[in-house]
Structure formats: C-alpha cells, structure tokens
Design a protein around this motif. Structure first.
Motif, PDB file in Angstrom:
ATOM      1  N   SER A  38       0.799  -1.221  -0.052  1.00 54.53           N
ATOM      2  CA  SER A  38       0.140   0.049  -0.014  1.00 54.53           C
ATOM      3  C   SER A  38       0.811   1.278   0.254  1.00 54.53           C
ATOM      4  O   SER A  38       0.727   2.192   0.966  1.00 54.53           O
ATOM      5  CB  SER A  38      -0.994  -0.198   1.135  1.00 54.53           C
ATOM      6  N   ASP A  39       1.676   1.191  -0.861  1.00 57.06           N
ATOM      7  CA  ASP A  39       2.786   2.623  -1.101  1.00 57.06           C
ATOM      8  C   ASP A  39       2.512   2.869  -2.479  1.00 57.06           C
ATOM      9  O   ASP A  39       3.642   2.910  -3.110  1.00 57.06           O
ATOM     10  CB  ASP A  39       4.166   2.201  -0.676  1.00 57.06           C
ATOM     11  N   PRO A  40       1.319   3.259  -3.248  1.00 56.80           N
ATOM     12  CA  PRO A  40       1.481   3.239  -4.660  1.00 56.80           C
ATOM     13  C   PRO A  40       2.128   4.324  -5.041  1.00 56.80           C
ATOM     14  O   PRO A  40       2.423   4.556  -6.178  1.00 56.80           O
ATOM     15  CB  PRO A  40      -0.234   3.685  -4.698  1.00 56.80           C
ATOM     16  N   LYS A  41       2.226   5.585  -4.019  1.00 49.68           N
ATOM     17  CA  LYS A  41       3.204   6.518  -4.846  1.00 49.68           C
ATOM     18  C   LYS A  41       4.732   6.241  -5.034  1.00 49.68           C
ATOM     19  O   LYS A  41       5.364   6.736  -5.852  1.00 49.68           O
ATOM     20  CB  LYS A  41       3.453   7.732  -3.605  1.00 49.68           C
ATOM     21  N   THR A  42       5.135   5.089  -4.496  1.00 48.78           N
ATOM     22  CA  THR A  42       6.446   4.583  -4.914  1.00 48.78           C
ATOM     23  C   THR A  42       6.227   3.346  -5.639  1.00 48.78           C
ATOM     24  O   THR A  42       7.274   2.548  -6.047  1.00 48.78           O
ATOM     25  CB  THR A  42       7.357   4.136  -3.590  1.00 48.78           C
ATOM     26  N   ARG A  43       4.999   3.336  -6.167  1.00 46.78           N
ATOM     27  CA  ARG A  43       4.808   2.053  -7.256  1.00 46.78           C
ATOM     28  C   ARG A  43       4.870   0.937  -6.352  1.00 46.78           C
ATOM     29  O   ARG A  43       5.256  -0.405  -7.097  1.00 46.78           O
ATOM     30  CB  ARG A  43       5.366   2.258  -8.625  1.00 46.78           C
ATOM     31  N   ASN A  44       4.625   0.936  -5.243  1.00 50.69           N
ATOM     32  CA  ASN A  44       4.817  -0.268  -4.308  1.00 50.69           C
ATOM     33  C   ASN A  44       6.065  -1.086  -4.481  1.00 50.69           C
ATOM     34  O   ASN A  44       6.125  -2.336  -4.404  1.00 50.69           O
ATOM     35  CB  ASN A  44       3.610  -1.254  -4.650  1.00 50.69           C
ATOM     36  N   THR A  45       7.096  -0.242  -4.574  1.00 54.22           N
ATOM     37  CA  THR A  45       8.506  -0.850  -4.651  1.00 54.22           C
ATOM     38  C   THR A  45       8.681  -1.653  -3.355  1.00 54.22           C
ATOM     39  O   THR A  45       8.360  -1.671  -2.470  1.00 54.22           O
ATOM     40  CB  THR A  45       9.713   0.197  -4.676  1.00 54.22           C
ATOM     41  N   LEU A  46       9.497  -2.843  -3.618  1.00 54.29           N
ATOM     42  CA  LEU A  46       9.755  -3.664  -2.784  1.00 54.29           C
ATOM     43  C   LEU A  46      11.097  -3.184  -1.796  1.00 54.29           C
ATOM     44  O   LEU A  46      12.313  -3.525  -2.071  1.00 54.29           O
ATOM     45  CB  LEU A  46      10.200  -5.083  -2.948  1.00 54.29           C
ATOM     46  N   SER A  47      10.845  -1.967  -1.007  1.00 57.40           N
ATOM     47  CA  SER A  47      11.817  -1.476  -0.323  1.00 57.40           C
ATOM     48  C   SER A  47      12.560  -2.404   0.552  1.00 57.40           C
ATOM     49  O   SER A  47      11.881  -3.470   0.922  1.00 57.40           O
ATOM     50  CB  SER A  47      11.411  -0.267   0.173  1.00 57.40           C
ATOM     51  N   ILE A  48      13.306  -2.148   1.253  1.00 60.92           N
ATOM     52  CA  ILE A  48      14.046  -2.762   2.337  1.00 60.92           C
ATOM     53  C   ILE A  48      12.809  -3.024   3.474  1.00 60.92           C
ATOM     54  O   ILE A  48      12.688  -4.023   3.950  1.00 60.92           O
ATOM     55  CB  ILE A  48      15.510  -2.106   3.055  1.00 60.92           C
ATOM     56  N   ALA A  49      12.491  -1.873   3.692  1.00 57.90           N
ATOM     57  CA  ALA A  49      11.304  -1.886   4.815  1.00 57.90           C
ATOM     58  C   ALA A  49      10.022  -2.689   4.294  1.00 57.90           C
ATOM     59  O   ALA A  49       9.395  -3.699   5.083  1.00 57.90           O
ATOM     60  CB  ALA A  49      10.507  -0.490   4.941  1.00 57.90           C
ATOM     61  N   ASN A 106      -2.534  -1.903  -3.561  1.00 59.11           N
ATOM     62  CA  ASN A 106      -3.251  -0.796  -3.976  1.00 59.11           C
ATOM     63  C   ASN A 106      -2.693   0.152  -5.167  1.00 59.11           C
ATOM     64  O   ASN A 106      -1.489   0.336  -5.005  1.00 59.11           O
ATOM     65  CB  ASN A 106      -3.296   0.362  -2.499  1.00 59.11           C
ATOM     66  N   GLY A 107      -3.542   0.547  -6.025  1.00 60.25           N
ATOM     67  CA  GLY A 107      -3.124   1.402  -7.144  1.00 60.25           C
ATOM     68  C   GLY A 107      -3.021   0.435  -8.375  1.00 60.25           C
ATOM     69  O   GLY A 107      -2.931  -0.478  -8.213  1.00 60.25           O
ATOM     70  N   PRO A 108      -2.576   1.130  -9.543  1.00 57.52           N
ATOM     71  CA  PRO A 108      -2.427   0.627 -10.853  1.00 57.52           C
ATOM     72  C   PRO A 108      -1.016  -0.372 -10.931  1.00 57.52           C
ATOM     73  O   PRO A 108      -1.017  -1.273 -11.890  1.00 57.52           O
ATOM     74  CB  PRO A 108      -2.461   1.598 -11.765  1.00 57.52           C
ATOM     75  N   VAL A 109      -0.217  -0.153  -9.996  1.00 60.72           N
ATOM     76  CA  VAL A 109       1.048  -0.920  -9.919  1.00 60.72           C
ATOM     77  C   VAL A 109       1.064  -2.181  -8.876  1.00 60.72           C
ATOM     78  O   VAL A 109       1.102  -1.569  -7.498  1.00 60.72           O
ATOM     79  CB  VAL A 109       2.173   0.088  -9.981  1.00 60.72           C
ATOM     80  N   PHE A 110       1.014  -3.269  -9.277  1.00 63.82           N
ATOM     81  CA  PHE A 110       1.145  -4.312  -8.095  1.00 63.82           C
ATOM     82  C   PHE A 110       2.248  -4.109  -7.570  1.00 63.82           C
ATOM     83  O   PHE A 110       2.554  -3.849  -6.012  1.00 63.82           O
ATOM     84  CB  PHE A 110       1.136  -5.845  -8.835  1.00 63.82           C
ATOM     85  N   SER A 111       3.422  -4.258  -8.274  1.00 71.37           N
ATOM     86  CA  SER A 111       4.708  -3.590  -7.467  1.00 71.37           C
ATOM     87  C   SER A 111       5.615  -3.442  -8.613  1.00 71.37           C
ATOM     88  O   SER A 111       5.828  -4.227  -9.460  1.00 71.37           O
ATOM     89  CB  SER A 111       5.367  -4.712  -6.556  1.00 71.37           C
ATOM     90  N   ALA A 112       6.757  -2.606  -8.476  1.00 69.14           N
ATOM     91  CA  ALA A 112       7.472  -2.220  -9.631  1.00 69.14           C
ATOM     92  C   ALA A 112       8.712  -2.902  -9.063  1.00 69.14           C
ATOM     93  O   ALA A 112       9.940  -2.680 -10.157  1.00 69.14           O
ATOM     94  CB  ALA A 112       7.732  -0.600  -9.770  1.00 69.14           C
ATOM     95  N   GLY A 113       9.045  -3.569  -8.295  1.00 65.18           N
ATOM     96  CA  GLY A 113      10.276  -4.273  -7.962  1.00 65.18           C
ATOM     97  C   GLY A 113      11.075  -3.706  -6.676  1.00 65.18           C
ATOM     98  O   GLY A 113      10.417  -2.715  -6.262  1.00 65.18           O
ATOM     99  N   HIS A 114      12.245  -3.960  -6.869  1.00 63.70           N
ATOM    100  CA  HIS A 114      13.020  -3.459  -5.863  1.00 63.70           C
ATOM    101  C   HIS A 114      13.224  -1.754  -5.982  1.00 63.70           C
ATOM    102  O   HIS A 114      12.986  -1.198  -6.903  1.00 63.70           O
ATOM    103  CB  HIS A 114      14.589  -3.905  -5.762  1.00 63.70           C
ATOM    104  N   ASN A 115      13.599  -1.051  -4.981  1.00 64.30           N
ATOM    105  CA  ASN A 115      13.530   0.249  -4.849  1.00 64.30           C
ATOM    106  C   ASN A 115      14.889   1.018  -5.347  1.00 64.30           C
ATOM    107  O   ASN A 115      16.054   0.485  -4.683  1.00 64.30           O
ATOM    108  CB  ASN A 115      13.316   0.814  -3.406  1.00 64.30           C
ATOM    109  N   LEU A 116      14.958   1.263  -6.588  1.00 62.22           N
ATOM    110  CA  LEU A 116      16.377   1.493  -7.182  1.00 62.22           C
ATOM    111  C   LEU A 116      17.081   2.771  -6.560  1.00 62.22           C
ATOM    112  O   LEU A 116      18.372   2.704  -6.637  1.00 62.22           O
ATOM    113  CB  LEU A 116      15.918   1.783  -8.713  1.00 62.22           C
ATOM    114  N   LYS A 117      16.468   3.628  -5.811  1.00 63.35           N
ATOM    115  CA  LYS A 117      17.225   4.620  -5.218  1.00 63.35           C
ATOM    116  C   LYS A 117      17.865   3.954  -3.981  1.00 63.35           C
ATOM    117  O   LYS A 117      18.998   4.204  -3.805  1.00 63.35           O
ATOM    118  CB  LYS A 117      16.152   5.738  -4.569  1.00 63.35           C
ATOM    119  N   GLU A 118      17.080   3.191  -3.246  1.00 64.78           N
ATOM    120  CA  GLU A 118      17.935   2.190  -2.368  1.00 64.78           C
ATOM    121  C   GLU A 118      19.225   1.519  -2.812  1.00 64.78           C
ATOM    122  O   GLU A 118      20.231   1.483  -2.296  1.00 64.78           O
ATOM    123  CB  GLU A 118      16.712   1.442  -1.658  1.00 64.78           C
TER     124      GLU A 118
END
Lengths: 271, 271, 271
Positions: free
Chosen positions: B36-47, B73-85
C-alpha cells in the motif's frame, strides 16, 4: 594424374557447397545465421553442424554483437540430420558428437539465440528450435520429431523438447512422429509468438532491436546464470541468485544503468 | 536540541511510512497483505521486504489462518526493488539477502500464498507473483522483468519465473525487458485465472473460502511435501510420497475426514 | 458348516468382482485396459491396483504389442483410491505401496501408455492420467485432486501432476480440491488433445495405429531414455543422448529404417 586433379576439383566444389550450406550476415548488433541449403531441406549435415558451431562461436566472440538469429531459406527450416550421411557407419559418431557440441555451444554462447521458423522444423531441426533461447514462427510452420518412423528415435531432440513443451505433447510428438502446428507450438511453449509469414522479419527486427539496446555484459551475465539456476533446486538457486545480483551490481554497466535512472536519462553502455 | 527533536520526528515519520507500506487485514481465516505504497509504485523497499517477511511469518504462525493473499493498492502491483535504495552500495547486500529470505519464507510458510494482481507486476514484483503458490489477475494486468534495461538483469525473478512459465517466454521477458499481458500470463502458466477487475475480489473470496474449508494441518502437510517432491527425481518422489500419504492418514483430521465420508456428513476439523 | 460354505461363496464372488473391475482387450498391436467397475466409480481399489500392475506387465512383456490404452466404462474415469478400503488401517500400507508400484510399472513399461478420458478423473484417477505417457480426453471430462476435502491431501497425485501442468494450476487443484475442465487441461498440458466424446474412439485408433507402425525395439529404447534424461541436468542429458543415438543406430530396426529410406520403400521391422 587427371583423377587426382578431378578429385581435387570435387573436393573444392564439395567444400564450397559445405561453406554455402550456411550463410551469415551481420546487421547492426545482431548476427543472422541462415540455413541456406534448401535443396537438401537444410539438413544438419556434418558440414552444416560444423559451420553452425563455428558461426555461433564467431558471433559469441564478437563483442559488438548482442544476439544471434537462426533462420532458413526455403519451405523447410531444417529436416534434421542428413540421413545419407548417417547411413555410413563411419559418420555416425562424428554426427552425434557434433550435435552435442552444437547444443553445448548454444548454451555457452554469451548472447541469446533466437530461432526464426517459417516452415517445417523436423528431428534435429526441431531440436535446434527447442534449444534456442527464444523462438518465434510463422503460422504456416510445423514441428515434429519423426525419427521413430525410420527406427531412429529422436532421443536427443527430446532433451530440449521435453524441457520446453509439456511432457504429454513431447511424448505425442516423439512416439507418433507426427507434427504439431504453429498454434500448438505456441500453446505448449515451443515458440513464444506466432505471426504471419510476411511479419516474421519485422518481428525479428523488433526483437533484436530490443535486445540490441541492452548492455552486452549484462546479457551475458543473465544468460549464464539462467542456465545455471534452471538445473538447481530452488533454494540453492535463490542462494546463488543473491550472489549473482551482487556481482551484477559491480558491473560498470549496472552502475551506469542505475545512475541513468536516477538522472532520468538513457544509459550509455560500455558493454 | 531542536535538530535532535526534528531528527526524532523524521525518524518516527519515516518508520511510520515504512510501517504503512504494507497493510494487513484478517478476514475469516485468510490474511490479506496489501502493498500500500502506490506513490512509490509499491516498490519492494527494504522496509517493505522486512514487513512482507514479518507478516507472512505472523500469518504462518496464526493457527486460525488457512491462506494468505498478497494484493496491492494502485495501478502498479509492484515495480520491484527500490532503485534509489539499490543505488546506495551499503544497501545492496541487505536488499538481496532480504529478497532470498522472502522467497524462503514463502516456500516455508505453512499455508498457501495467493498473489492477486490488478496492474503492473515488474521485476521482483513479478518474482513475488511467480513465487506465490497460486496467482490470479485482472485482464488489465501485465508482467515483466525489465531489469536488463537498467543493466541489472532480473536473475532472481528468473528463478521462480522459469519454473512456472515456459522457458521461451521466460527468456523473452528476461532478455527484452518487455511485458506479457494477462492472456499470455494465463497461457504460459504464470497465473491460473484471469478475470475482469471488478470480479477480482469475488474470485479471491471464492478461492480463500474454498481453502478455508480444509484442515489446516492437512494443507500444511500438503504444501510442505509439494515443494519437497518437485525438486526430486520422479522415482524418489513417489517413494517419499508413499510415506507422506501414510503420515497424512495418521493425522486426526484425516481420520475425521474419512469417517465423515463413511458417515456421509461434513468433517469437523481440529486443524 | 453352512457359514463356512457361504463365506467360501462370498469370497469367490468377491474375487470375481475383483477380476472384473478391470477388463482387457487386445486389438491389433494395442492393449486396451478398461476400468470397468462403474458402480464403484472405478475406484482404484487394492484389487484394481493389482490388476492394473499385472495387466501393464502382461502387455509390456507381449512383444507383439506396441501401446497400451487405459480407458474406463461409465461417466467416471476413476474416482481414485477406494475410501472404504482406506478407512481400514490394515489396508493403508498396501494401498500406497501398490500405488507406488503402479507408477514405477508405468514408467518402466517398455511401450507407451495412453490415457483416454471421457468423464471425471479424480485423485489417484487424475494421477493415472498425469502419469500416462500421453493423454487425450473428451470435452466433457474434468480433472481434480480433491483429497484435501477429506483431510487426505493428494500428495502422490501431485507428483506427476506438478510435472505436467503448470505449478500454479497444480497448486490450485491441490489446495482447493476443485476441478479443471477439458479445455484447461489442454491449455495447461495435462492432455495433448480434446475431442468430442463420439470422436474419442477414432482418435485413439489413429494414435495407436500411428504407434503401431513403429518398431517396438525403437519405441522401448526411446521411452526408456525419455524418462532417464528428464531428471538429469541438461548437459549430462546431451552427453547420454549422444550415446543412446549411437546405440539406437546399432539396432537392426534402425539399420532397416535407414536402408528403407535410401531405397525409398516402407521399412520392414523385426521389432
């Protein structure tokens, strides 16, 4: 004396014929290998096997290339091994040793190999398609492993075939010797796309252009690991996958890729 | 002093954000984990990875639960790992170590995990779908492993992907970085059902209700053996299967199940 | 005294019933094994398992035969193990030991086994289909592994099932206990063809006639290697495949096959 000259001429002609059974062309960063001996139905003769191995190695060693396409001239993609050659006992060991070498060369080739089929792919011709990393075909293509009809079961074609299509379809093809059509090949996973014959070239260009935009070193890392992990149990695969991701991050092109993402620009690969 | 307070506040906010990247809800005997972090496209961040592992373990330990649903939540299920991280070298080992841990946690989770996709599942987002025990999606969903575009080949997503879809489709996705749509995902085995977006919730309810009617101890025995046998050669698998059937018959819920069958009534599980 | 006579009669009747639960017929070079106990929904009782093993061995030993067809009388292909038998603890070990023996007998059978399904194939009935070398079904057929509903997870049916259908579909069937229909069975690889019920016999005749035209020794070599290579890593498989092709070339029927090709005539097998 004359005999010896004639023999020399014949050899020369025969070696030319061998050379010509495969033609190649480099187009941007893709290498197209064409089976071009339609009068023999593009049989994978000893000469053709040797040339295929040689050409795949040449392309693999050329750092400017990012993909290989295997296609064919004429209505038969390939009818498989040359049965006249196989009828001669002295050839048999050579043929199957070369066939194994070809399979290993394809797996070890550092860039992906795409089979582009427009016609009949039979026996080791079908094996060539099944063993390619990717495969697309026209809707008039067909695939079979008919060796059983002549008493020579398609055991080696069955190896990559049973790893890409469902076991039931593989067994059907191997025991009956009959063909599956393009639609069945798609459903069962032997090809990943079917198009009209006239669209095949465009489709290949799209595919090779897409791959051509990637970093070669990354493609190679990816292909190498893909074949390594697929034969491992899943937990070992994940463990090794973790290591490979970290190695990948050490590649210059990965650093550039991530930087380009942050800087919102196109990556500039060193390959 | 103020600085320290602000830092404290920031940390608190950031940790709240981390907490909120995943929300969970228990509904009857199914546990729904929502990215439920659609603003990050539900990235799989460390958190997010940590929370997923944690929540799957919580659900696995809760004996009243029989299934887990992972949705977004949102149009992206998950965009994968967080590239900034991932751009920060210090994070890299952590990210991929957590990713492996997540995969193992999913395999070892005693109840089945269902991916419910309505949108884009990319890179490790696609891996999450491929690694789930079951997966359904809406007809507007798509699946891709585009890491190669940024120089980071989707090697780990390729592990579960190449075990569920055909090798040719997996290679196509991994080397080109392009998407397959819902229909292709169904044909190639990445999902087992495609429905209209508005039917997705009903479909999940049907699925979790069906699983909810089974005995939890039996489900756990079944899932554990499923992953064990799939990496064995077939004859060993049958030999071990024989033993597991006999162990299954020793479970109280199996005795009750067979008795209920003979007595023509509903079974009453002790779970 | 009377009691003892009656018991004797009962035993006789019961053993006749056991004998009749499976009927067989030899037609040209194919052996048709029919599950013919529709009143028990063709359960794979101890008697039926024993008869199946026995009949597959008989057919395998008969050098005039080239294929086995397993079909069924009535609307249920097979409902799986006999649950009344399984409710008796003394039977349990016997049932699952026989089930393993049946699976190994099918793999080791020197000629291909074709499942021909027109109806419901459930639990070990579905396992029988998944474990056959080939399978075709009518469009009114369905397949399920509903053991979980009674607390006895279909762990052994899951072994061949997860090796022929996609992992997601196998998990869906195993955890929900619900059926897939003929179309889904085709898409996911459990059968290789779906036909109208009235076409099923013709389809089987076509299939067995095709296989009947091959050399038995070649079929046996092919089937044996198929199961050997499928559990090997791909490079070992190719290495062993090379050897098997050379062994195949040593078979009389292969020499005859290649000769018939050169001489443009039909091969005359010694089988």
């Amino acid at each position: 004396m004359l005999k010896s000259i004639l023999r020399g001429l014949y050899r020369h002609k025969s070696s030319l014929a061998s050379e010509n059974c495969i033609t190649t062309i480099k187009s941007v960063n893709s290498y197209r290998i064409t089976l071009s001996d339609p009068k023999t139905r593009n049989t994978l003769s000893i000469a053709a096997l040797q040339r295929l191995i040689e050409e795949i190695k040449i392309a693999g060693d050329d750092l400017s290339l990012k993909s290989i396409v295997i296609c064919a001239n004429g209505p038969v993609f390939s009818a498989g091994h040359n049965l006249k050659e196989l009828s001669i006992p002295e050839n048999q060991k050579t043929v199957f040793s070369l066939a194994t070498k070809l399979m290993n060369t394809m797996i070890e080739c550092p860039i992906p190999i795409i089979a582009c089929v427009d016609g009949v792919a039979a026996a080791s011709g079908c094996q060539l398609v099944a063993a390619s990393d990717m495969a697309i075909c026209s809707n008039r293509s067909s695939f079979s492993t008919p060796g059983v009809n002549l008493g020579l079961f398609c055991s080696t074609p069955g190896i990559p075939l049973s790893r890409v299509v469902s076991k039931k379809t593989a067994a059907y093809m191997l025991f009956t010797g009959t063909s599956i059509n393009a639609e069945e090949a798609l459903r069962t996973g032997l090809v990943s796309k079917v198009v009209q014959p006239e669209e095949l070239d465009n489709e290949i260009t799209t595919l090779t252009t897409l791959i051509g935009q990637k970093s070669r070193s990354v493609i190679t890392l990816g292909k190498t690991f893909f074949y390594k992990q697929i034969d491992e149990n899943i937990k070992s695969a994940y463990k090794n996958g973790e290591k490979i991701m970290l190695s990948n991050l050490e590649l210059n092109d990965c650093k550039e890729g991530l930087l380009s993402f942050v800087e919102k620009r196109k990556p500039n690969w060193s390959n």
